[in-house]
Design a protein around this motif. Structure first.
Motif, short mmCIF file in Angstrom:
data_model
loop_
_atom_site.label_atom_id
_atom_site.label_comp_id
_atom_site.label_asym_id
_atom_site.label_seq_id
_atom_site.Cartn_x
_atom_site.Cartn_y
_atom_site.Cartn_z
N SER A 48 0.83 -1.20 0.00
CA SER A 48 0.00 0.00 0.00
C SER A 48 0.87 1.26 0.00
O SER A 48 1.91 1.31 0.67
CB SER A 48 -0.87 -0.03 1.26
OG SER A 48 -1.56 1.17 1.37
N GLN A 98 -11.96 3.38 -8.96
CA GLN A 98 -12.22 2.53 -7.80
C GLN A 98 -13.64 2.76 -7.26
O GLN A 98 -14.33 1.84 -6.89
CB GLN A 98 -11.19 2.82 -6.71
CG GLN A 98 -11.23 1.79 -5.61
CD GLN A 98 -10.10 1.98 -4.62
OE1 GLN A 98 -9.26 2.85 -4.78
NE2 GLN A 98 -10.08 1.16 -3.60
N GLU A 171 -8.48 -1.38 -8.43
CA GLU A 171 -9.13 -2.17 -7.35
C GLU A 171 -10.57 -2.55 -7.69
O GLU A 171 -11.49 -2.27 -6.91
CB GLU A 171 -9.15 -1.35 -6.05
CG GLU A 171 -7.82 -0.83 -5.61
CD GLU A 171 -7.11 -1.75 -4.64
OE1 GLU A 171 -7.68 -2.81 -4.30
OE2 GLU A 171 -6.01 -1.41 -4.24
N SER A 174 -12.39 -4.97 -5.01
CA SER A 174 -12.51 -4.71 -3.57
C SER A 174 -13.99 -4.83 -3.19
O SER A 174 -14.86 -4.29 -3.87
CB SER A 174 -11.97 -3.32 -3.20
OG SER A 174 -12.76 -2.33 -3.78
N ALA A 203 -4.64 -4.45 -7.92
CA ALA A 203 -5.41 -5.20 -6.93
C ALA A 203 -4.56 -5.52 -5.71
O ALA A 203 -3.36 -5.78 -5.81
CB ALA A 203 -5.93 -6.50 -7.54
N HIS A 204 -5.22 -5.46 -4.57
CA HIS A 204 -4.57 -5.94 -3.34
C HIS A 204 -4.84 -7.44 -3.18
O HIS A 204 -3.97 -8.20 -2.81
CB HIS A 204 -5.12 -5.19 -2.13
CG HIS A 204 -4.46 -3.89 -1.90
ND1 HIS A 204 -3.18 -3.78 -1.44
CD2 HIS A 204 -4.86 -2.62 -2.11
CE1 HIS A 204 -2.83 -2.51 -1.35
NE2 HIS A 204 -3.84 -1.77 -1.78
N HIS A 205 -6.11 -7.80 -3.46
CA HIS A 205 -6.50 -9.21 -3.33
C HIS A 205 -6.41 -9.83 -4.72
O HIS A 205 -7.34 -9.73 -5.51
CB HIS A 205 -7.91 -9.31 -2.76
CG HIS A 205 -8.04 -8.55 -1.48
ND1 HIS A 205 -7.48 -8.98 -0.32
CD2 HIS A 205 -8.62 -7.36 -1.20
CE1 HIS A 205 -7.72 -8.10 0.63
NE2 HIS A 205 -8.41 -7.10 0.13
#
Ligand SMILES: Nc1ncnc2c1ncn2[C@@H]1O[C@H](COP(=O)(O)OP(=O)(O)OP(=O)(O)O)[C@@H](O)[C@H]1O
Length: 507
Positions: A48, A98, A171, A174, A203-205
């Motif tokens: 992040s 987002q 994202e 999310s 993307a984080h996930h």
């Protein structure tokens, strides 16, 4: 076919030596290189705050559009077209934001129509794809009332219709469950292939997106570089762990731009009442003390004073011959009207029109962005702080401004009188303009009382109107705009009514 309608099929992008520094000069990326080929899906992941959204903003030409001076270097080649990123803006990327960034004032169909009308009709294949994407969305429904997932699909369809050479998603997964995230990845991949367009997903996930991804870019904020890896869980996890370990080691180092232990002294309790004073000061500056407000209200007082004097004397019905005979009483009357009726009325109208717009916009935006809900949830009496600060500032601030306005109006009245009657002594003007007030202190205090009363009542009621308009239900920014308009109309009407009613009692 015009260039803007050309299908962006088989796009290829080569980005070389990308260097990004924030407006404060903090380098996020030193030497970023990657390519994107037609139909390819890239995942951009990393810790992040590393700069992923910033890269997406570079590719969509949005970096710095809010006015900040980012420092960018590097080159980008898109289908033979070369951009030197230090000087050129490349807006090749169509971005799915987002938070979707849908146009709240338009229906779902209109959100797509406005894009089509600027980019051209979709190919039949693309139209079929969009139809299947939006099967459960009523075209005539306002986007404010769609579900989160429906809003996201309208946003994707809207960006696809713009037919930019690259698709970018910030994202997009999310808040989606794993199955929905997988479906989304399949959908994006299908779009890439059918449109011949590369796509990048931030993307984080990333787990549920890997299956559809062709390659993965890991933004390494420690080495300030981009690593390319195949879409394999273990390889990615190992790389992210290595970045995390070094980042942890360096966590004690000072971060450029952030003084060491900057948070330490911020994490101490203070008396809650200080927050009331914080808002009181914030509104005092915005509603009363900002130079623009003062200039605007005092300008109004100057104009009303000049106009009343000038036309009162130059266009009296008795004509030039009688002017000098009636001069003394006319000056007394005009002075009385300027100071007790005209300046308080114009001053309050100007203050209410401006401040009601600001208050309603401020409250409306706080409501729309769930700030009041957050305050409630955090046990902060936000509404009490804000409402009390607003009402106090409206009433006390208006009294101060009307007092200042009276001074300015007096000075302008004198200058106007000198223009009309050059060579007359100042004492003559003072004696008659203030005759009633100087000779009869009881009259002065009585009329000062009336001025205070109408200023206090009108600005108090107008501030309640502004708060009430701001607090009403807000589903979209259009609701906020409508509330602002209502607040100005009702606020100024109340002000006029109060001043007229009290003037009747006054005489
Ligand atoms: N307008 C701005 N002015 C100055 N610095 C900014 C601005 N916007 C972002 N930054 C900084 O740039 C850095 C990168 O931000 P960015 O949003 O690109 O990170 P990210 O990797 O997308 O983060 P996340 O995964 O948390 O969304 C952050 O340190 C952020 O504080």
């Amino acid at each position: 076919m015009s260039p803007k309608k050309a299908a962006p099929s088989d796009s290829r992008l080569v980005l070389e030596n990308l260097r990004i520094a924030t407006p404060e000069g903090r380098v996020l990326l030193e030497n970023g290189n990657f390519t994107m080929a037609a139909g390819e899906l890239l995942l951009l992941i990393g810790p992040s705050g590393g700069g992923k959204s910033t890269i997406v903003n570079v590719l969509s030409g949005l970096l710095g559009s809010e006015g900040a001076a980012w420092q960018i270097r590097g080159s980008l080649t898109l289908n033979e077209k070369y951009y030197d990123l230090a000087d050129d803006v490349c807006d090749a990327g169509g971005l799915v934001f987002q938070d979707n960034a849908l146009f709240d004032d338009l229906t779902a169909a209109q959100n797509l129509a406005i894009v089509m009308d600027h980019a051209g009709s979709p190919t039949p294949e693309l139209a079929r794809l969009i139809e299947s994407l939006l099967r459960d969305v009523d075209p005539n429904q306002s986007v404010a009332s769609l579900s989160g997932g429906q809003r996201q699909r309208v946003a994707i369809a809207r960006t696809v219709l713009a037919r930019r050479p690259i698709l970018l998603f910030d994202e997009p997964n999310s808040g989606l469950d794993p199955h929905a995230a997988q479906r989304l990845a399949e959908l994006i991949k299908e779009l890439c292939i059918k449109m011949g367009t590369p796509a990048m997903i931030v993307a984080h996930h990333y787990d549920d997106l890997l299956e559809m991804a062709d390659r993965v870019l890991i933004l390494d904020p420690v080495q300030r570089t981009l690593h390319q890896t195949p879409p394999e869980r273990e390889t990615i996890a190992a790389r992210l762990n290595a970045i995390g370990a070094v980042a942890e080691e360096r966590a004690q180092d000072e971060i450029p731009g952030v003084p060491s232990r900057a948070w330490e002294k911020r994490l101490r309790e203070r008396p809650p009442i200080l927050w009331f004073f914080h808002y009181l000061w914030e509104y005092f500056w915005v509603l009363t003390a900002s130079p623009l407000t003062i200039a605007y209200v005092l300008g109004g007082a100057a104009i009303v004073s000049f106009v009343t004097m000038w036309f009162g004397f130059n266009y009296d019905m008795l004509g030039d011959y009688m002017r000098s005979f009636v001069h003394d009483d006319a000056l007394l009357g005009v002075g009385f009207i300027i100071m007790t009726i005209a300046v308080p009325l114009i001053g309050c109208i100007l203050i209410v029109a401006r401040n009601n717009a600001i208050i309603t916009a401020d409250i409306g935006n706080r409501l729309y962005s769930a700030q009041f809900r957050a305050m409630h949830n955090l046990h902060i009496p936000g509404r009490k702080y804000l409402n009390t600060a607003i009402v106090l500032n409206m009433v006390v601030g208006s009294l101060l401004l009307i007092l200042l306005s009276s001074g300015v109006a007096t000075w302008f009245a004198l200058q106007t009188w000198r223009l009309i009657f050059p060579g007359q002594p100042f004492e003559l003007w003072r004696e008659h303009f203030f005759r009633l007030f100087v000779m009869r202190p009881d009259i002065f205090w009585e009329n000062a009382g009336w001025v205070v009363l109408k200023t206090v009542i009108s600005t108090f009621l107008a501030s309640l109107v502004a708060i009430h308009s701001g607090m009403g239900r807000k589903n979209s920014v259009i609701d906020i705009n409508n509330a602002i308009a209502r607040s100005i109309v009702y606020g100024t009407s109340v002000t006029l009514l109060v001043h007229a009613s009290i003037a009747v009692l006054q005489f």
